[in-house]
Write a protein that holds these residues in place. Structure first.
Motif, short mmCIF file in Angstrom:
data_model
loop_
_atom_site.label_atom_id
_atom_site.label_comp_id
_atom_site.label_asym_id
_atom_site.label_seq_id
_atom_site.Cartn_x
_atom_site.Cartn_y
_atom_site.Cartn_z
N ARG A 35 0.81 -1.21 0.00
CA ARG A 35 0.00 0.00 0.00
C ARG A 35 0.85 1.26 0.00
N ILE A 36 1.90 1.29 0.79
CA ILE A 36 2.66 2.54 0.98
C ILE A 36 4.02 2.51 0.32
N TYR A 37 4.38 1.41 -0.37
CA TYR A 37 5.72 1.31 -0.95
C TYR A 37 5.77 2.06 -2.27
N THR A 38 6.84 2.86 -2.44
CA THR A 38 6.98 3.64 -3.68
C THR A 38 7.85 2.95 -4.72
N GLY A 39 8.48 1.84 -4.34
CA GLY A 39 9.33 1.12 -5.28
C GLY A 39 8.61 -0.06 -5.91
N ASN A 40 9.37 -0.87 -6.65
CA ASN A 40 8.82 -2.03 -7.32
C ASN A 40 9.46 -3.28 -6.72
N ALA A 41 8.69 -3.99 -5.92
CA ALA A 41 9.16 -5.22 -5.28
C ALA A 41 8.10 -6.29 -5.44
N THR A 42 8.50 -7.46 -5.87
CA THR A 42 7.56 -8.57 -6.06
C THR A 42 7.98 -9.72 -5.16
N PRO A 43 7.15 -10.08 -4.17
CA PRO A 43 7.49 -11.21 -3.29
C PRO A 43 6.92 -12.52 -3.80
N VAL A 44 7.63 -13.59 -3.52
CA VAL A 44 7.14 -14.95 -3.73
C VAL A 44 7.24 -15.64 -2.38
N ASN A 45 6.11 -16.10 -1.84
CA ASN A 45 6.12 -16.60 -0.48
C ASN A 45 6.40 -18.09 -0.40
#
Length: 990
Positions: A126-136
């Motif tokens: 919601r508040i992140y300004t970057g591009n990060a994709t998690p795989v759980n």
């Protein structure tokens, strides 16, 4: 409420969404308290207004209760949220809980409020300004992979992963958003629990079967991983400076949890197989090819040059693909863990064992053992915290010296593998001699540990430090015994052995100061820190020959001749970094990163450089003017980032003058000559990264969509300058103003948990459309570096124009559109781009009562090498071929795609040109059923079993492709293709 009810909260919001307010409160009470709630509790959420400065948590929650339809229940470590209607009655929730559903299954789809691991902090989408994709961990555990990287294939937009072989331990190609350097490495930075990790075991422990660059992540146990986050844009990566210029792969291992001790055991068994085979000639087709080759060459077939025609049984047929790579490899996995926590301490201890066979004949196998632990403790006053993580893993491999796939094109009428007495048949080059030698034995030890401490020296002011140490140590021996020779030659033969030793050590220390606070309607956070890292790598090889007895192999005292090589590399890195984050009214976001890097890979004049980025975001769904569409568009965020990163993956010591050994010696003295001159002036390659992204949530975030567009511009390229011979050296490294550009579009969509308590459906789709171009280059571009205006991955090939109707030899475009023989000076006129044009994945998860089915497809649109061309043997040689060669030239006046059959070298030049022509390249696109997982929860009554699950999983189940060859990913029949894996198992938690 509880012992933490007096925690002070500072929060100023006006007409903010309830979910946003709850998340902000939760961030202020972590890690002492965690909120647990159902996904749909915020459906029809009201807007909240708070004006709190250092207000006790109890009072803040009462204010929220008064303005919303929810209430809070406080326990020692958690706060439960529930909903009530206007009459004060509890409202049942349909959706599975955020932490775990009624069957114990963690919700797979990333929600806006889910915690995401990024650089030096935890945040939310919601508040992140970057591009990060998690795989759980769920996505990882659903896949029967030995290397955690393979669990990412097709799941992360902008991340392209391809295997070079189906053999465990071999190299894996990883690229985040394209190639941005002309000559230097562009692999991403890997970090495991804050420890930088080198994923390449250089030299492959001297193994041919592993290759020159074995993938060291194969020695990491996927079962111990909690999540893998891919950082891509400048805002996400620039705080890592030059190390993160090509993207970052953050691997976070599992941690202990508060609760009663829990024992979990997972046992599974399975098999691996080659999923498809090459279409090769049968015996009669092969013999016809051979006879036609002799006829074309006007050479008689006799015992000496054609034993397959004159000596061997021409009625025999051996399917060498099934004999050599057609076996079922057994796999066994056992994993057990204990976790729990009491009060302010949590712990996790796990151990695992794996035995994996091979698809080759014989008893070859790899065995892995692993012990992992984690413990976290918090002082009673919550001011001091310490966490310790460590793992020790061993891998023992017993493998053939080379990949047996290389022998699958032997003549189908070759003699039997075994003699009537059961001994190996040495009357021909029997590929099963590989069961005797060369044999490869390797032992690898993997040890890493990390200690994190933090202390709150003032309210909200934390002093932190992280210490990490990583050791990868391996040794191997490859033996070639005398018994690999035919019995008639053994009296004069000798054996040989090669011993290889490798060790790599990485140590890092990172102190930090963190501060965050609230001021009116805003929140700000500051991180200041430093990095001190050291990396050392040592390699040694000993080559021993002349062993008179096989029993003495490996004992150097019995070797007739001993030689050796060794090398050592040291790398040092130091940096200062800082980050400032700012949020205004929970909707306007700002993030600033700065870093000053120092690297030992540059000369003293250019060792340091400055990098940084800025990221901004606007959650426009929090604006009042969007409230009319809130029932449809429940979330909307526009983000943008820009920054500069460097690249120090240029090799060590290149700025120094380098020497190489001169072959031979003079009067017993070994000579040296310069190979490269010193250059203390060359500087860092730089990449300017720009990205804009749009994130949307629909229908109360049941559906989410993320769109990203990036533009990277890489300049100040480091290349080798050719030097005149009078300098005494062939080249030196220096910067040139060449520019490489990478652009692309990425889309990712989720459908989150549609259904009810009996049935549920979730889905994910991601698509990447990448573009790469060499924008400019000063002067003439060397042929191996590319073409201005074209992708770096584009090759120029000869254009094949069929065969000469009179001779049956290949003809090629001479540059004017006319056919010419291979002997002439030909021009390369056909562009072939080997980079993927489009790639991504589609996942669907279905849940019905206690059953769950997850199916994931990976898709790639690309060009590649056709596997129908043998890289060494021309059609007509004593080697089997793909059935495509039957479309060859046979008589005068005929024009065909394939040259005439031959068993001499007269057409060799044309054949080699064909390997560099458009004939050898074509469509290598595919859609692969990457993962299929079916599981059923088993409920036990009156037993001390918390959870039990039966499951069946498949990897690489089938592939849809028009590719001509064995596998469109590996694109070679001389190495193992990507294997199909099927396993079944049970997980029990007590």
């Amino acid at each position: 409420m509880g012992q933490d009810a007096s925690t002070k909260i500072t929060l100023h919001v006006k007409q903010a969404k309830l979910q946003s307010v709850v998340e902000q409160v939760e961030r202020q009470v972590k890690p002492a308290l965690h909120f647990i709630y159902a996904n749909d509790i915020f459906n029809g959420q009201k807007r909240i207004t708070l004006d709190c400065d250092n207000v006790p948590l109890d009072d803040v929650l009462k204010k929220i209760e008064a303005q919303s339809g929810i209430y809070f229940t406080h326990s020692t470590k958690t706060i439960m949220l529930a909903a009530r209607d206007e009459k004060g009655k509890d409202i049942p929730v349909r959706t599975v809980p955020r932490k775990a559903d009624s069957l114990g299954k963690i919700n797979k789809v990333t929600t806006l409020g889910e915690t995401v691991v990024v650089a030096y902090e935890l945040t939310t989408r919601r508040i992140y300004t970057g591009n990060a994709t998690p795989v759980n961990s769920d996505d990882i555990s659903n896949q029967p992979v030995s290397n955690p990287l393979l669990a990412l294939q097709g799941r992360v937009p902008g991340l392209f992963i391809s295997q070079t072989s189906g053999m465990s331990g071999t190299a894996i190609n990883v690229q985040i958003r394209g190639k941005n350097s002309l000559m230097n490495d562009t692999k991403p930075l890997y970090i495991i629990d804050d420890i930088p990790f080198n994923p390449i075991l250089r030299g492959g422990l001297g193994s041919v079967i592993w290759g020159e660059e074995s993938n060291a992540l194969d020695f990491i146990n996927p079962s111990d991983i909690e999540s893998i986050t891919i950082l891509k844009d400048a805002d996400a990566t620039s705080i890592y400076g030059s190390r993160g210029a090509n993207g970052v792969v953050l691997i976070t291992t599992k941690k202990g949890k508060v609760g009663k001790p829990s024992l979990s055991v997972d046992v599974n068994y399975g098999i691996e197989q080659v999923p498809r085979y090459n279409h090769l000639l049968n015996t009669q087709q092969y013999l016809a090819m051979r006879r036609e080759a002799f006829k074309n060459d006007d050479v008689p077939a006799v015992e000496r040059n054609a034993p397959d025609l004159e000596v061997w049984d021409t009625t025999r047929y051996t399917d060498w693909q099934k004999e050599l790579i057609g076996h079922a490899a057994g796999i066994m996995n056992v994993h057990a863990s204990v976790l729990g926590g009491i009060g302010l301490m949590q712990y996790l201890i796990s151990g695992s064992y794996q035995k994996r066979g091979t698809v080759f004949p014989g008893s070859f196998n790899t065995q892995k053992s692993n012990v992992y632990f984690n413990s976290t403790a918090i002082s009673p006053n919550k001011k001091f915290q310490v966490g310790i993580t460590g793992t020790y893993a061993t891998t023992q491999s017993f493998l053939p010296g080379a990949d047996m796939s290389n022998a699958t094109t032997l003549a189908p009428d070759a003699p039997p593998i075994y003699n009537p007495d059961g001994s190996l048949n040495f009357s021909y080059v029997n590929p099963l001699i590989a069961l005797i030698g060369p044999l490869f034995n390797a032992n690898v030890k993997n040890l890493y540990g990390n200690v994190k401490i933090q202390y709150e020296i003032l309210p909200r002011l934390w002093l932190k430090a992280s210490f990490g140490d990583y050791l990868l140590e391996g040794n191997s021996q490859t033996t070639t015994p005398i018994s690999t020779r035919p019995p008639s030659l053994r009296d004069s033969a000798t054996g040989s052995a090669t011993s290889y030793q490798y060790d790599a050590t990485s140590r890092i220390f990172e102190p930090q100061i963190n501060y965050d606070n609230y001021l009116w309607n805003s929140k700000f956070s500051i991180i200041l820190g430093a990095t001190l890292q050291g990396y050392s790598e040592n390699r040694q090889a000993i080559y021993a020959t002349g062993f008179k007895e096989d029993a003495f192999l490996g004992n150097l005292a019995f070797a007739g001749n001993i030689t050796g090589t060794s090398d050592k590399t040291d790398y040092r890195y130091a940096a200062l970094f800082g980050r400032i984050g700012y949020q205004l009214c929970s909707r306007y976001l700002l993030n600033l990163n700065v870093r000053r890097d120092g690297s030992s890979r540059f000369g003293s004049k250019k060792q340091y450089a400055n990098f940084g980025s800025v990221g901004v975001g606007w959650i426009f769904s929090e604006e009042r003017f969007t409230s009319f569409a809130a029932n449809v568009v429940s979330f909307g965020k526009l983000r943008m980032s820009y920054g500069i990163a460097g690249n120090d993956q240029i090799g060590d010591y290149n700025y120094l003058e380098q020497y190489e050994r001169v072959g031979g010696s003079y009067q017993g003295v070994i000579g040296y000559q310069p190979s490269s001159l010193a250059n203390q002036e060359y500087a860092w390659e730089q990449t300017r990264k720009f990205e804009v992204g749009l994130e949307l949530g629909f229908l109360k975030d049941k559906i989410s969509l993320t769109t990203s567009h990036y533009r990277y511009r890489s300049s100040n390229q480091l290349v080798n300058y050719s030097l005149p011979e009078l300098t005494g050296a062939g080249s030196t490294k220096g910067n040139i103003p060449a520019v490489v550009r990478n652009t692309g579009w990425e889309w990712m969509a989720h459908v989150n948990n549609i259904g009810n308590n009996r049935f549920g459906w979730s889905a994910m789709v991601n698509v990447t459309l990448p573009f790469n171009k060499l924008v400019s280059y000063p002067g003439q571009v060397p042929a191996d570096l590319g073409i201005v205006g074209k992708p770096l991955t584009q090759l120029m090939m000869y254009r094949a124009m069929g065969t000469d109707p009179n001779t049956g030899a290949y003809l090629f475009d001479d540059g004017t559109g006319h056919g010419a023989p291979a002997s002439e000076n030909l021009k390369r006129v056909v562009p072939v781009n080997l980079a993927p044009k489009l790639y991504g994945g589609i996942e669907n998860t279905f849940r019905y009562k206690s059953w769950e089915v997850d199916i994931f497809f990976q898709f790639v649109q690309q060009q590649g090498m056709k596997d129908i061309f043998d890289p060494t043997y021309m059609p007509g040689y004593q080697r089997n071929q793909n059935v495509a060669v039957l479309n060859r030239w046979q008589e005068k006046g005929q024009v065909s795609d394939w040259q005439r059959f031959t068993q001499t070298s007269t057409l060799r030049k044309g054949y080699m040109k064909a390997l560099e022509s458009n004939l050898h390249y074509g469509d290598a696109s595919y859609v692969r059923c990457k993962t299929l997982s079916i599981s059923k929860k088993i409920l036990f009554k009156n037993l001390q079993v918390k959870d039990a699950k039966l499951y069946v999983q498949a990897e690489n189940l089938f592939t849809i492709t028009s590719y001509e060859g064995l596998d469109p990913e590996t694109q070679s029949h001389t190495v193992l293709p990507v294997l199909r894996t099927i396993r079944a198992g049970v997980t029990i938690t007590l």
